[in-house]
Design an enzyme around this catalytic site. Sequence first.
Site, mmCIF file in Angstrom:
data_model
loop_
_atom_site.group_PDB
_atom_site.id
_atom_site.type_symbol
_atom_site.label_atom_id
_atom_site.label_comp_id
_atom_site.label_asym_id
_atom_site.label_seq_id
_atom_site.Cartn_x
_atom_site.Cartn_y
_atom_site.Cartn_z
ATOM 1 N N ARG A 144 0.796 -1.235 0.000
ATOM 2 C CA ARG A 144 0.000 0.000 0.000
ATOM 3 C C ARG A 144 0.821 1.274 0.000
ATOM 4 O O ARG A 144 0.260 2.357 0.019
ATOM 5 C CB ARG A 144 -0.977 -0.032 1.180
ATOM 6 C CG ARG A 144 -1.871 -1.230 1.082
ATOM 7 C CD ARG A 144 -3.163 -1.167 1.798
ATOM 8 N NE ARG A 144 -3.900 -2.361 1.433
ATOM 9 C CZ ARG A 144 -3.724 -3.552 2.002
ATOM 10 N NH1 ARG A 144 -2.876 -3.703 2.986
ATOM 11 N NH2 ARG A 144 -4.414 -4.592 1.590
ATOM 12 N N THR A 188 1.935 -5.815 4.269
ATOM 13 C CA THR A 188 1.435 -5.120 3.074
ATOM 14 C C THR A 188 1.221 -3.631 3.277
ATOM 15 O O THR A 188 0.884 -2.928 2.331
ATOM 16 C CB THR A 188 0.084 -5.728 2.639
ATOM 17 O OG1 THR A 188 -0.824 -5.699 3.739
ATOM 18 C CG2 THR A 188 0.239 -7.162 2.171
ATOM 19 N N GLY A 204 -1.727 -11.465 8.542
ATOM 20 C CA GLY A 204 -1.719 -12.922 8.687
ATOM 21 C C GLY A 204 -2.759 -13.460 9.647
ATOM 22 O O GLY A 204 -2.711 -14.638 10.002
ATOM 23 N N GLU A 206 -5.661 -14.364 9.242
ATOM 24 C CA GLU A 206 -6.419 -15.492 8.688
ATOM 25 C C GLU A 206 -5.672 -16.811 8.857
ATOM 26 O O GLU A 206 -6.235 -17.877 8.608
ATOM 27 C CB GLU A 206 -6.728 -15.238 7.215
ATOM 28 C CG GLU A 206 -8.011 -14.449 6.983
ATOM 29 C CD GLU A 206 -8.021 -13.078 7.627
ATOM 30 O OE1 GLU A 206 -6.942 -12.440 7.691
ATOM 31 O OE2 GLU A 206 -9.089 -12.628 8.073
ATOM 32 N N ASN A 274 -9.443 -8.837 12.825
ATOM 33 C CA ASN A 274 -10.419 -9.740 13.430
ATOM 34 C C ASN A 274 -9.714 -10.856 14.208
ATOM 35 O O ASN A 274 -8.553 -11.160 13.972
ATOM 36 C CB ASN A 274 -11.306 -10.361 12.344
ATOM 37 C CG ASN A 274 -10.493 -11.048 11.272
ATOM 38 O OD1 ASN A 274 -9.905 -10.385 10.435
ATOM 39 N ND2 ASN A 274 -10.434 -12.368 11.311
ATOM 40 N N ASP A 317 -16.025 -11.600 10.767
ATOM 41 C CA ASP A 317 -14.812 -11.152 10.077
ATOM 42 C C ASP A 317 -14.789 -9.641 9.889
ATOM 43 O O ASP A 317 -14.337 -9.132 8.866
ATOM 44 C CB ASP A 317 -14.679 -11.856 8.713
ATOM 45 C CG ASP A 317 -13.269 -11.729 8.129
ATOM 46 O OD1 ASP A 317 -12.381 -11.215 8.830
ATOM 47 O OD2 ASP A 317 -13.074 -12.124 6.975
#
Lengths: 563, 154
Positions: A144, A188, A204, A206, A274, A317
Site C-alpha cells: 500500500r 502489506t 496474517g 487469517e 479480526n 470477520d
Amino acid sequence: MTEYIEAGHAVDHGSLSGGAGSAPPVAQDVTYERLLQARSEPQNWLTYYGAYDGKRFSPLDQINTENVNRLTPAWVFQTGAAGMHAGPSTYAFEAAPIVVDGVMFLSGWDGWIWALDAKTGQELWRYKHAIPYDTSLCCGNVNRGVAVAKGKVFAVTLNAHVIALDAETGTQVWDRAYGDVRAGESATLAPLVVKDLVVVGSAGGEFGVRGHLDAFDMESGERVWRTYTVPKPGEPGAETWPQDGEAWARGGANTWVTGTFDPELNLMYWGTGNPAPDFDGGVREGDNLYTDSVIAVNPDNGQIEWHYQYNPHDLWDYDSTMEHILFEQDGRKLLGHFNKNGYFFVLDRTNGELVRVAPFVDRITWGEIDANGRITPKVYPEKEGEPVHFWPGPAGGKEWTHAAYSPRTQLFYVPVQDVGAEVTLRRREFRESIPYWGAGVVVDSTDMAGSVSAFDPSTGEEVWRWHREVPMCASVLATAGDLVFAGEPTGEFNALDARTGEHLWHFQTGCGHHSSPTTYSVDGRQYIAVPVGWGAWVEGFLPGLLGAPHGDALFVFALPEEA
Amino acid sequence: MATTNVEPAGLVSELGLDKQNRASLGRLLGHGSVGRAEEGEDGRMHATIRIPPDELAWEPAILALPHSGDLELEIVNDDENTHCALLPSNGDQQFLWLPNFSRGTASLKLNGPGYYWFSSPIGNDEGRGLTGAIVVMGESPPEARLDRPPQPRP
C-alpha cells in the site's frame, strides 16, 4: 572438450530499461518537523494519508468544480512483470503515491518500489525485493505504499521484512525481518514514520497468528519496541480470552493498515484485525481483546493507552484496521471511523469515549448497535454445517480502502460496499500457516450495490449519495477544489462535487481501481495520481468481477497546459 | 554440489520439499532434478545450474539452499540454442544472456525461507520447461518469530 563463450556476470534487469538510475536528493530534508506540517506543503504528498491526521485532503485547488471536466492524462507509468511472481492471480496495484518536491515514490506488488519523475513519469530508479512464491497471503499480492524521511524510503515486503532504501539511488540501506513467514505472517502496509521511528504492522490473522506493532530506529534499523495486540496470560486484557488452551496465541488482531497520529496527545491510532478463527467463536469465548478495536498507542514505547472495541467476540470477520481520521468539532478532539460492520463511529480521541454511532450502509442484518454503542448480534454462524446469510459480508460495508474528510465542507466521504455473504460454520483444527477461518464463505455475486456517500459527523446523517450498481472498492480523495475523486471496479475514475455529489468528470482507465489516489503539484501544475490494478481479495468483495482485466498502470491527470 | 536424476520425487520428499511448512512453505508445482548449494568457508553459498542439450530444462530444476544469504551461481548453457537467465535477488532481478555453449555467473541475495522462481524469459522458454526454483530452507530468524508456544504444523 566444449569451448564455452564467456557470458559474463548477470546484471540488474532494471539496467536494461530506460531508467535514469538515480533521483535528485529531495528526500534528504524530509524531517519530522516537515511531516508534522505536511499540509502546509500542498505541492507534496508526504505521508500515506497526506498528513498524520488521515484526512486524505489536499489544499490544492487548481483543479476545481469549474474546470475538472477538462482533466486529461498527463502521463502513464506501466509496470508489467517479467518471469513468474508470487500471487500472479491476486496481485493488485494498491499503493498511495508519495511525492516529494517533484519526485514520486511508489510501491507495487511483489516487492517493487520505484522513484519516478512526478512531472514526466520517467523511471528514476527501481528496487525489487525477492519474494518467496509460497508466501501465505490471505488477501493478495499487494503493497500500500512507502514512507519517506531523512533521505530514505521505507517499505515492508510480503515476506514481512521492513527495509530502508537510499532515496537517491534505491539501494538498500538496511533490512530487518519482523514477521514469521513460517507462521503465516506477511506485510502489506505503508510504514508510518513518527519522530525517529518507523512503525509497521503485520498481516496474517487469517492464518491464526498473534498480531503486533513494531517500531524500528530510522537510522540503524534496530527494533525499539514490539507491542502485541493479543495479550498473553497475565497481561491486561487476557481475561477476555479462554483461560485454558492457546486461543490467545492464535488470536489474530493484526494491524495491517497504516495508523494515524496526534502529535499533541502523542498517540497513534491503529485499527486491529479480526480474531482467528474468523467465524468460529466457540474456541475463543470472551470479548477477545484487542481484536476489532482501535488502540491508542504511545509511539515512544508502544504502550496501549486506551482502546475501543467495535466488534466484541467477532463472528463476522469485521476486522477494524481501516483508517481513523482525526478531526475537531466544537472544541473536541475526535476521530471518525467507518467500520466493516456498517456503522460510522465518532470517538473522543483523548480517551476513546463513544460520541456518536450511525449506520452508513443500507443493508445491515448481522446485528444492531444502539446510540450508546450496545451491540445486539442477530445473525451469525452458530451450528456446524448450517449456512447463515448476513449483510455486510466479510468484506464489510467498507473494506481497507479509505474515506476522506474535507475541512471545507466538514463532511466525510466514504466508499461503500453493499454486499452480503453466506457463511457456514466448518470447525477445523489449527495448523500453523494454514488458513484458519472455521467456515466456508460464499459472497453474493449478483445482489450488490455501492456508493460514494457523504456524512456529517455532527449528526451521523448522510448528506448525499452517488449510487453505483457495484461496490466501491477504492479510497477516495478530497481536495480544496471541492472535489472528491473515486475509482470504480469497472475502471472509471470519477470526480464528484464535494458539496452535492454531482458527477462532474470521468475517465475509463481500462481496469478496476483498488488503490489510494493522491494529488500534488510541480512547477505550479496540479496533478492527480491513481494506481490502477484489479486483483487481491476480489472474491471477498466483488466476485462478479473476478475475471475483469488485471491492469498494472499508474495514471496521472492534469489540466491541459496553456498554449 | 550434489545433483541427481534418480527418483526425483523421492529426493524431493527426502529433502522435505513436498510438505507444507517444512523446507518449502507450499508444495512445488512440478519438479525435475534436485541439487543442493554448498556453503563455502566465507559463508557464501555456491552452485551450478546448466541447460542440457535439447531438453529445455534447468539442471538441476530445483536448487536447495540450506539457509538464506548470498549465493554465487555459475550458469552454463550446453544447449545448441541461445537462452538467458532471469534470477531472483534483493535489489533487482538478475539477468544474463546465454548464447549457445556459454557460461556466466550471478550473485544473488535471498533473505527469507520459501521458494523463488527463475527462468529463461525469451521465446516461450518458460512454458517449455526452462523454469526452475531456488528453495531456501530454514526458519525465519529468531527475532522475527512470535512470542507464543510452539504450534502444530501440517
